[in-house]
Design a protein around this motif. Structure first.
Motif, PDB file in Angstrom:
ATOM      1  N   LEU A   1       0.831  -1.203   0.000  1.00 34.30           N
ATOM      2  CA  LEU A   1       0.000   0.000   0.000  1.00 34.30           C
ATOM      3  C   LEU A   1       0.869   1.257   0.000  1.00 34.30           C
ATOM      4  CD1 LEU A   1      -2.854   1.293   0.323  1.00 34.30           C
ATOM      5  CD2 LEU A   1      -2.474   1.170   2.802  1.00 34.30           C
ATOM      6  N   THR A   2       0.573   2.157  -0.931  1.00 36.29           N
ATOM      7  CA  THR A   2       1.245   3.453  -0.997  1.00 36.29           C
ATOM      8  C   THR A   2       0.213   4.548  -0.779  1.00 36.29           C
ATOM      9  OG1 THR A   2       2.912   2.652  -2.564  1.00 36.29           O
ATOM     10  CG2 THR A   2       2.583   5.028  -2.441  1.00 36.29           C
ATOM     11  N   LEU A   3       0.435   5.384   0.224  1.00 40.69           N
ATOM     12  CA  LEU A   3      -0.454   6.506   0.484  1.00 40.69           C
ATOM     13  C   LEU A   3      -0.002   7.700  -0.333  1.00 40.69           C
ATOM     14  CD1 LEU A   3      -0.950   6.246   4.353  1.00 40.69           C
ATOM     15  CD2 LEU A   3      -2.215   5.127   2.513  1.00 40.69           C
ATOM     16  N   LEU A   4      -0.941   8.272  -1.075  1.00 38.56           N
ATOM     17  CA  LEU A   4      -0.610   9.364  -1.986  1.00 38.56           C
ATOM     18  C   LEU A   4      -0.780  10.716  -1.299  1.00 38.56           C
ATOM     19  CD1 LEU A   4      -2.365   8.125  -5.266  1.00 38.56           C
ATOM     20  CD2 LEU A   4      -0.024   7.689  -4.479  1.00 38.56           C
ATOM     21  N   HIS A   5       0.283  11.496  -1.349  1.00 42.86           N
ATOM     22  CA  HIS A   5       0.232  12.864  -0.836  1.00 42.86           C
ATOM     23  C   HIS A   5       0.332  13.877  -1.976  1.00 42.86           C
ATOM     24  CE1 HIS A   5       0.594  11.629   3.389  1.00 42.86           C
ATOM     25  NE2 HIS A   5       1.405  10.694   2.939  1.00 42.86           N
ATOM     26  N   GLN A   6       0.570  13.388  -3.183  1.00 45.19           N
ATOM     27  CA  GLN A   6       0.664  14.264  -4.336  1.00 45.19           C
ATOM     28  C   GLN A   6       0.233  13.496  -5.578  1.00 45.19           C
ATOM     29  OE1 GLN A   6       4.785  15.349  -4.435  1.00 45.19           O
ATOM     30  NE2 GLN A   6       5.513  13.312  -4.956  1.00 45.19           N
ATOM     31  N   HIS A   7       0.104  14.228  -6.684  1.00 40.13           N
ATOM     32  CA  HIS A   7      -0.343  13.644  -7.938  1.00 40.13           C
ATOM     33  C   HIS A   7       0.689  12.645  -8.464  1.00 40.13           C
ATOM     34  CE1 HIS A   7      -0.924  13.476 -12.327  1.00 40.13           C
ATOM     35  NE2 HIS A   7      -2.196  13.677 -12.048  1.00 40.13           N
ATOM     36  N   VAL A   8       0.217  11.505  -9.005  1.00 40.84           N
ATOM     37  CA  VAL A   8       1.127  10.501  -9.563  1.00 40.84           C
ATOM     38  C   VAL A   8       0.577   9.988 -10.894  1.00 40.84           C
ATOM     39  CG1 VAL A   8       1.940   9.740  -7.301  1.00 40.84           C
ATOM     40  CG2 VAL A   8       0.013   8.558  -8.382  1.00 40.84           C
ATOM     41  N   ASP A   9       1.492   9.474 -11.712  1.00 39.43           N
ATOM     42  CA  ASP A   9       1.113   8.767 -12.936  1.00 39.43           C
ATOM     43  C   ASP A   9       0.873   7.311 -12.540  1.00 39.43           C
ATOM     44  OD1 ASP A   9       1.243   7.162 -15.344  1.00 39.43           O
ATOM     45  OD2 ASP A   9       2.047   8.922 -16.359  1.00 39.43           O
ATOM     46  N   PHE A  10      -0.377   6.894 -12.546  1.00 37.43           N
ATOM     47  CA  PHE A  10      -0.786   5.597 -12.002  1.00 37.43           C
ATOM     48  C   PHE A  10      -0.073   4.436 -12.693  1.00 37.43           C
ATOM     49  CE2 PHE A  10      -3.663   1.944 -11.733  1.00 37.43           C
ATOM     50  CZ  PHE A  10      -3.962   1.926 -10.385  1.00 37.43           C
ATOM     51  N   VAL A  11      -0.104   4.419 -14.021  1.00 38.81           N
ATOM     52  CA  VAL A  11       0.473   3.290 -14.764  1.00 38.81           C
ATOM     53  C   VAL A  11       1.995   3.328 -14.699  1.00 38.81           C
ATOM     54  CG1 VAL A  11       0.672   2.213 -17.039  1.00 38.81           C
ATOM     55  CG2 VAL A  11      -1.530   3.153 -16.295  1.00 38.81           C
ATOM     56  N   LYS A  12       2.577   4.514 -14.844  1.00 36.40           N
ATOM     57  CA  LYS A  12       4.033   4.629 -14.821  1.00 36.40           C
ATOM     58  C   LYS A  12       4.612   4.162 -13.495  1.00 36.40           C
ATOM     59  CE  LYS A  12       7.760   7.970 -15.589  1.00 36.40           C
ATOM     60  NZ  LYS A  12       8.086   9.380 -15.921  1.00 36.40           N
TER      61      LYS A  12
END
Length: 328
Positions: free
Chosen positions: A125-136
């Motif tokens: 599990l990775t908690l997102l604190h900023q925008h990410v490219d999901f597939v990349k």
């Protein structure tokens, strides 16, 4: 040359010492079997099979190559078995991305129930604190606010929508007074989510459907709703937060909703489940998608309604399918 097929032909020739039997076993013609062996010997630049009037026999190089071919094909079969099992039986590591604010408050029961149902899956599990490219970034599935991620060919399944409400601590309101209309906020200390998480202004709609926009000049701007909640609980000012983040606080009186007759239109939080739109979806991903959708359907009221504060534990989809039955 199809080298794997040529290896299979060679193995069958070596085991039967007959082009005809090898061809029949593989469902090809004698000429095709001969051609595959000729191509293999040309590729290796060595003779693998002796042919004479008395029959066929393997050369020394042929004996060595036969052992290697069996090892290669056995390993490929084992790999294919593992992969095929993964398409039907959920197993392996599933990489999950989740919005940090929601995860800290509500995600643990879902993960606990999923792992109980699918013990052969490991969650990363990775908690997102900023925008990410999901597939990349290589995620398999996400439970996020759609604006937190990007990526082409993503499937989005809506899980729930949480309304935003304006709240403050009783201590803050005792000192600064209780605003009754959006214009009153000009005299108050405001706390806000950053523009990456929020549109910047607060837009209130009154019961008569008139819109009032409050341009923020916030004393504190933060990119995490859980941190914003803590600041509000500490009496630092007035904040607009997702209702599900403050249900317990409203229930025990730690926070108070202000201007409850006004609806805030530009801060609604849609929580969605996302995954890559691939032709073949692994069993672990499919199992998590199906389980999560059912879990949120079962627990939507508990996650978003004041009526459920402190009353009901999270239900698993299995529990909801068997009313009255105690979970094991």
């Amino acid at each position: 040359m199809n080298q794997l097929q040529a290896m299979r032909v060679f193995i069958n020739i070596a085991e039967t010492m007959s082009f005809g039997q090898a061809a029949a076993h593989l469902g090809i013609s004698n000429a095709m079997a001969t051609r595959y062996l000729d191509q293999l010997e040309t590729h290796l630049n060595t003779r693998l099979v002796n042919r004479n009037t008395r029959g066929l026999s393997l050369t020394e190089e042929g004996e060595i190559y036969l052992k290697g071919c069996r090892n290669v094909l056995d390993e490929i079969e084992q790999i294919e078995t593992v992969v095929l099992r993964a398409t039907t039986e959920p197993s392996g590591t599933l990489r999950v991305a989740a919005g940090a604010s929601f995860s800290l408050s509500s995600l643990t029961p879902l993960l606990q129930e999923y792992l109980r149902e699918y013990p052969n899956v490991r969650l990363s599990l990775t908690l997102l604190h900023q925008h990410v490219d999901f597939v990349k970034e290589g995620f398999d599935v996400g439970i996020v606010l759609p604006k937190q991620i990007s990526g082409t060919t993503l499937v989005k399944r809506s899980l729930l929508s949480v309304r935003p409400i304006a709240v403050a601590s009783p201590g803050y309101l005792a000192g600064k007074g209780i605003p009754s209309r959006p214009a009153d906020l000009a005299a108050h200390t405001l706390l806000a989510l950053s523009s990456a998480s929020h549109d910047g202004d607060w837009v209130f709609v009154s019961p008569d459907q008139r819109e009032r926009r409050v341009t923020l000049s916030a004393a504190l701007v933060v990119n995490n709703a859980s941190m914003l909640r803590q600041a509000t609980l500490a009496g630092m000012g007035i904040a607009v937060l997702p209702e599900n983040h403050v249900l317990a606080d409203l229930g025990n009186g730690a926070l108070v909703q202000i201007m409850p007759d006004f609806h805030i239109t530009n801060a609604d939080k849609e929580l969605a489940l996302v995954y890559a739109n691939r032709r073949h979806i692994s069993a672990k991903t499919r199992s998590f998608v199906d389980f999560s959708i059912e879990w949120f359907r079962t627990n939507a009221d508990r996650l978003t309604s004041m009526a459920s504060v402190g009353k009901y534990p999270a239900q698993s989809p299995r529990d909801s399918r068997a009313p009255g039955k105690q979970p094991s």
